[in-house]
Scaffold this motif. Structure first.
Motif, PDB file in Angstrom:
ATOM      1  N   ASN A  66      67.124  66.101 -13.674  1.00 53.59           N
ATOM      2  CA  ASN A  66      67.307  65.809 -12.394  1.00 53.59           C
ATOM      3  C   ASN A  66      68.705  64.933 -12.510  1.00 53.59           C
ATOM      4  N   PHE A  67      69.839  65.078 -11.753  1.00 48.50           N
ATOM      5  CA  PHE A  67      71.003  64.172 -11.807  1.00 48.50           C
ATOM      6  C   PHE A  67      71.506  64.350 -10.493  1.00 48.50           C
ATOM      7  N   GLU A  68      72.538  63.181 -10.125  1.00 46.18           N
ATOM      8  CA  GLU A  68      73.261  63.132  -9.001  1.00 46.18           C
ATOM      9  C   GLU A  68      74.924  62.993  -9.399  1.00 46.18           C
ATOM     10  N   LEU A  69      75.731  63.258  -8.635  1.00 46.48           N
ATOM     11  CA  LEU A  69      76.819  62.758  -8.645  1.00 46.48           C
ATOM     12  C   LEU A  69      77.686  61.927  -7.357  1.00 46.48           C
ATOM     13  N   SER A  70      78.110  60.945  -7.980  1.00 52.34           N
ATOM     14  CA  SER A  70      78.613  60.141  -6.801  1.00 52.34           C
ATOM     15  C   SER A  70      79.792  60.756  -5.831  1.00 52.34           C
ATOM     16  N   PRO A  71      79.947  60.659  -4.736  1.00 48.30           N
ATOM     17  CA  PRO A  71      80.619  61.352  -3.712  1.00 48.30           C
ATOM     18  C   PRO A  71      82.290  60.951  -3.924  1.00 48.30           C
ATOM     19  N   ASP A  72      82.487  59.817  -4.645  1.00 50.76           N
ATOM     20  CA  ASP A  72      83.773  59.625  -5.031  1.00 50.76           C
ATOM     21  C   ASP A  72      84.245  60.363  -6.328  1.00 50.76           C
ATOM     22  N   GLY A  73      83.381  60.778  -6.911  1.00 51.96           N
ATOM     23  CA  GLY A  73      83.629  61.572  -8.235  1.00 51.96           C
ATOM     24  C   GLY A  73      83.866  60.797  -9.653  1.00 51.96           C
ATOM     25  N   SER A  74      83.188  59.362  -9.349  1.00 47.54           N
ATOM     26  CA  SER A  74      83.275  58.775 -10.622  1.00 47.54           C
ATOM     27  C   SER A  74      82.206  58.763 -11.626  1.00 47.54           C
ATOM     28  N   PHE A  75      80.908  58.735 -10.994  1.00 49.00           N
ATOM     29  CA  PHE A  75      79.790  58.715 -11.810  1.00 49.00           C
ATOM     30  C   PHE A  75      78.740  59.626 -11.795  1.00 49.00           C
ATOM     31  N   MET A  76      77.988  59.643 -12.772  1.00 44.51           N
ATOM     32  CA  MET A  76      76.945  60.914 -12.877  1.00 44.51           C
ATOM     33  C   MET A  76      75.742  59.944 -13.094  1.00 44.51           C
ATOM     34  N   LEU A  77      74.696  60.230 -12.432  1.00 46.49           N
ATOM     35  CA  LEU A  77      73.548  59.442 -12.497  1.00 46.49           C
ATOM     36  C   LEU A  77      72.288  60.309 -12.804  1.00 46.49           C
ATOM     37  N   LEU A  78      71.630  60.216 -14.166  1.00 45.92           N
ATOM     38  CA  LEU A  78      70.784  60.934 -14.836  1.00 45.92           C
ATOM     39  C   LEU A  78      69.450  60.091 -14.632  1.00 45.92           C
ATOM     40  N   THR A  79      68.423  60.889 -14.113  1.00 48.98           N
ATOM     41  CA  THR A  79      67.202  60.394 -13.867  1.00 48.98           C
ATOM     42  C   THR A  79      66.218  60.607 -15.067  1.00 48.98           C
TER      43      THR A  79
ATOM     44  N   LEU B   7      73.549  55.650 -15.753  1.00 45.46           N
ATOM     45  CA  LEU B   7      74.723  55.994 -15.027  1.00 45.46           C
ATOM     46  C   LEU B   7      76.118  56.192 -16.246  1.00 45.46           C
ATOM     47  N   LEU B   8      76.416  57.314 -15.873  1.00 44.25           N
ATOM     48  CA  LEU B   8      77.446  57.740 -16.825  1.00 44.25           C
ATOM     49  C   LEU B   8      78.776  57.893 -16.137  1.00 44.25           C
ATOM     50  N   SER B   9      79.819  57.893 -16.853  1.00 40.88           N
ATOM     51  CA  SER B   9      81.242  58.005 -16.456  1.00 40.88           C
ATOM     52  C   SER B   9      81.363  59.526 -16.155  1.00 40.88           C
ATOM     53  N   MET B  10      81.897  59.994 -15.116  1.00 45.81           N
ATOM     54  CA  MET B  10      82.124  61.423 -14.895  1.00 45.81           C
ATOM     55  C   MET B  10      83.438  61.681 -15.671  1.00 45.81           C
ATOM     56  N   LYS B  11      84.204  60.885 -16.062  1.00 47.40           N
ATOM     57  CA  LYS B  11      85.388  61.532 -16.947  1.00 47.40           C
ATOM     58  C   LYS B  11      84.994  61.570 -18.281  1.00 47.40           C
ATOM     59  N   THR B  12      84.476  60.513 -18.922  1.00 45.60           N
ATOM     60  CA  THR B  12      84.174  60.761 -20.269  1.00 45.60           C
ATOM     61  C   THR B  12      82.871  61.235 -20.658  1.00 45.60           C
ATOM     62  N   LYS B  13      81.791  61.178 -19.706  1.00 43.16           N
ATOM     63  CA  LYS B  13      80.566  61.707 -19.703  1.00 43.16           C
ATOM     64  C   LYS B  13      79.703  60.713 -20.665  1.00 43.16           C
ATOM     65  N   GLU B  14      80.117  59.321 -20.709  1.00 44.96           N
ATOM     66  CA  GLU B  14      79.554  58.496 -21.691  1.00 44.96           C
ATOM     67  C   GLU B  14      78.956  57.453 -20.753  1.00 44.96           C
ATOM     68  N   LEU B  15      77.842  56.695 -21.415  1.00 45.30           N
ATOM     69  CA  LEU B  15      76.818  56.045 -20.669  1.00 45.30           C
ATOM     70  C   LEU B  15      77.595  54.589 -20.297  1.00 45.30           C
ATOM     71  N   ILE B  16      77.369  54.325 -19.360  1.00 47.69           N
ATOM     72  CA  ILE B  16      77.862  52.986 -18.510  1.00 47.69           C
ATOM     73  C   ILE B  16      77.009  51.720 -18.490  1.00 47.69           C
ATOM     74  N   SER B  17      75.743  52.161 -17.921  1.00 47.21           N
ATOM     75  CA  SER B  17      74.773  51.217 -17.777  1.00 47.21           C
ATOM     76  C   SER B  17      73.497  52.039 -17.499  1.00 47.21           C
ATOM     77  N   THR B  18      72.221  51.166 -17.788  1.00 46.75           N
ATOM     78  CA  THR B  18      70.967  51.864 -17.427  1.00 46.75           C
ATOM     79  C   THR B  18      70.120  50.694 -16.758  1.00 46.75           C
ATOM     80  N   MET B  19      69.458  51.205 -15.572  1.00 44.98           N
ATOM     81  CA  MET B  19      68.697  50.652 -14.491  1.00 44.98           C
ATOM     82  C   MET B  19      67.287  51.144 -14.643  1.00 44.98           C
ATOM     83  N   LYS B  20      66.336  50.336 -14.240  1.00 41.54           N
ATOM     84  CA  LYS B  20      64.877  50.825 -14.490  1.00 41.54           C
ATOM     85  C   LYS B  20      64.080  50.325 -13.060  1.00 41.54           C
ATOM     86  N   VAL B  21      63.283  51.100 -12.592  1.00 44.18           N
ATOM     87  CA  VAL B  21      62.406  50.942 -11.513  1.00 44.18           C
ATOM     88  C   VAL B  21      61.227  51.011 -12.060  1.00 44.18           C
TER      89      VAL B  21
END
Length: 549
Positions: free
Chosen positions: A339-352, A360-374
């Motif tokens: 599962n994943f989501e794309l930000s409306p501004d086209g900057s980010f890709m969120l992998l679940t 949280l990935l960069s949409m341009k480079t497909k590299e990891l920016i940060s990780t969050m946890k619930v």
């Protein structure tokens, strides 16, 4: 004397001789004149014959000219005659030829007939014809067996094992009108006749007018009425290529009149949406890669697809025509990426990820920016329309609100009555948040309440589903909320906003059409609505309230 007499005799002889010569000359002239008379007569006769031939030729020419029609003679007179100052009406009258007058009435037939006269003339021409033969069986009232598998749905009770043809026809008309929300304009003969007489009634052709245009439209629309949703069923969006198996994704292109489908048959297909044929544009095949989810990038130039049992994903560059595999993202330690989501501004890709991790990935480079946890396990996520925040829904029924820039949790609230979170969506105007749970209840909150309270009260609890709510989505104008469950057939409901009532004519009562809904989407301006099912079809519906694609 003798000399005088001799001289006189000589003179008389000379005079006589001279007279004889004159007589000879006169006789010669007379003979010459007599000989010249026949030649002159011949010349005169020849001249007379030439004149007669010319007169005959002119007579024939005049006769030929007299055979021309009156309109031709009038046209010749206008072109070659002295009719330069004739008025326009006179010109038209003269070109139309002489008026035809009936013997009985003496009426000018060139005058334009009135409507009643035209109607009477048509009625006189269309005489009723007798049939060539009559079948007596046709006149007999025939009963239809209603226990047939194709007619069982039309039975109102078990006692209706048979129906007459007239009653069955009426039953079909009633069901059709119920499905369409009334009698459509093309089926109402009286309204069609009125629309032909008045040029202002052109609403019945709004569907065809939409399909003639493919540009971007900015048009103010009246608010969507509740109760009955005016819609029509089109051919499936993937009519030219059904998926072999479950169709897990259907999505409209953000700018073009194109729809994408993807499924477990390892293929991604693109179709042009015209509502008539929906021709296929392209299909790509990902070998040994059953697709779990696929999405267009915001600019519409890429397609991102994840698999059911893979830690990698694919990017299809539609401009370059290349399929780019992303084998592994550095820093993401996940066995499966689904599962994943794309930000409306086209900057980010969120992998679940698993165990509550969000990457949280960069949409341009497909590299990891940060990780969050619930806390617990994350089942669904959604970006806000401005891409500044992320809503993540946990399996325990808690919703976490994250700030994208700082990657910090801003707030947390509990979904009322949720036993297990399944899906979440944020409206395009950032007014509503919809949370669907395993109990089938979809709670609708305002965003203000979600930020201020830990236990907010939903403005509406939608309880029309009896199985788990697995998919929720808003239309672009935030006037419709679509909710669905993939656990039972025909489990799709469209909710009107802000009245929070369900449209009663969708899905069609007692007719299996949708089956198990897997994915849903609205076109960029809500003109179309599509549902992907487990039969490999992307069902397509035209929402008539919206004039644009």
């Amino acid at each position: 004397m003798r000399g005088l007499a001799a001289a006189a005799g000589r003179e008389r002889g000379a005079v006589k001789a001279a007279g004889m010569k004159g007589v000879t000359k006169v006789s010669k002239v007379t003979r010459a004149a007599k000989m010249a008379k026949p030649k002159r007569r011949a010349k005169l006769a020849a001249a007379d014959q030439t004149a007669a031939a010319e007169a005959a030729r002119r007579a024939r020419h005049l006769k030929a000219l007299s055979c021309a029609s009156g309109a031709e003679r009038e046209l010749e007179e206008l072109v070659f005659g002295d009719s330069l100052n004739v008025e326009e009406d006179d010109l038209l009258r003269r070109l139309a030829g002489p008026p035809r007058v009936t013997a009985a009435e003496g009426k000018d037939l060139r005058e334009e007939p009135s409507d009643s006269e035209v109607e009477n003339e048509v009625k006189g021409d269309l005489l009723p014809k007798k049939p060539a033969w009559v079948d007596e069986d046709d006149e007999a009232e025939e009963n239809v067996d209603m226990t047939h598998k194709y007619r069982k749905d039309f039975m109102k009770s078990d006692a209706e094992t048979t129906l007459t043809k007239k009653k069955l026809k009426k039953r079909l008309e009633e069901q059709f009108q119920q499905a369409m929300g009334g009698v459509p304009a093309w089926a109402d003969l009286e309204n069609r006749k009125k629309s032909k007489r008045t040029s202002s009634d052109s609403d019945s052709d709004e569907d065809d007018d939409l399909l003639r245009r493919t540009g971007n439209f900015i048009r103010s629309s009246e608010s969507l009425p509740s109760g009955i949703l005016k819609m029509s069923t089109c051919l499936p969006a993937n009519q030219e290529r059904f998926a072999n198996g479950k169709l897990v994704t259907v999505q409209f292109h953000p700018s073009a009149q194109v729809v994408m489908t993807a499924g477990h048959d390892r293929s991604v297909s693109l179709f042009q949406v015209d509502g008539i044929r929906n021709p296929k544009i392209q299909s790509i095949y990902l070998e040994s890669f059953p697709i779990y989810k696929a999405r267009f990038s915001v600019d519409g130039e890429q397609v991102i697809a994840t698999g059911t049992h893979h830690s990698m994903f694919f990017v299809y560059d539609m401009i370059a025509g290349r399929i780019i595999p992303i084998p592994k993202v550095r820093g993401v330690e996940e066995k499966f990426l689904r599962n994943f989501e794309l930000s409306p501004d086209g900057s980010f890709m969120l992998l679940t990820g698993t165990s509550g991790y969000l990457h949280l990935l960069s949409m341009k480079t497909k590299e990891l920016i940060s990780t969050m946890k619930v806390n617990g396990r994350c089942t669904a996520s959604a970006f806000t329309p401005d891409s500044s925040k992320i809503y993540s829904y946990s399996k325990e029924g808690e919703v976490f609100i994250w700030d994208v820039r700082s990657r910090k949790c801003l707030h947390k609230f509990e979904d009322e009555g949720s036993l297990e979170g399944k899906c979440i969506a944020v409206s395009k105007n950032n007014q509503y948040v919809a949370c669907g749970s395993s109990s089938g209840v979809v709670n609708l909150y305002t965003t203000d309440a979600c930020f201020k309270e830990n236990h907010p009260k939903p403005v509406k609890a939608i309880m029309n589903l009896v199985t788990s709510a697995t998919c929720v989505t808003f239309n672009p104008t935030t006037e419709i909320l679509a909710v669905a469950s993939r656990d039972t057939d025909e489990a799709v409901k469209l909710v009107h906003l802000p009245s929070y009532t369900v449209f009663s004519n969708f899905p069609v009562f007692r007719r299996k059409q949708i089956y198990l809904a897997q994915s849903m989407d609205f076109s960029p301006r809500s003109g179309y609505f599509s549902v992907a099912n487990n039969k490999g079809k992307a069902l397509l519906f035209r929402l008539k309230h919206y004039s644009s694609f």
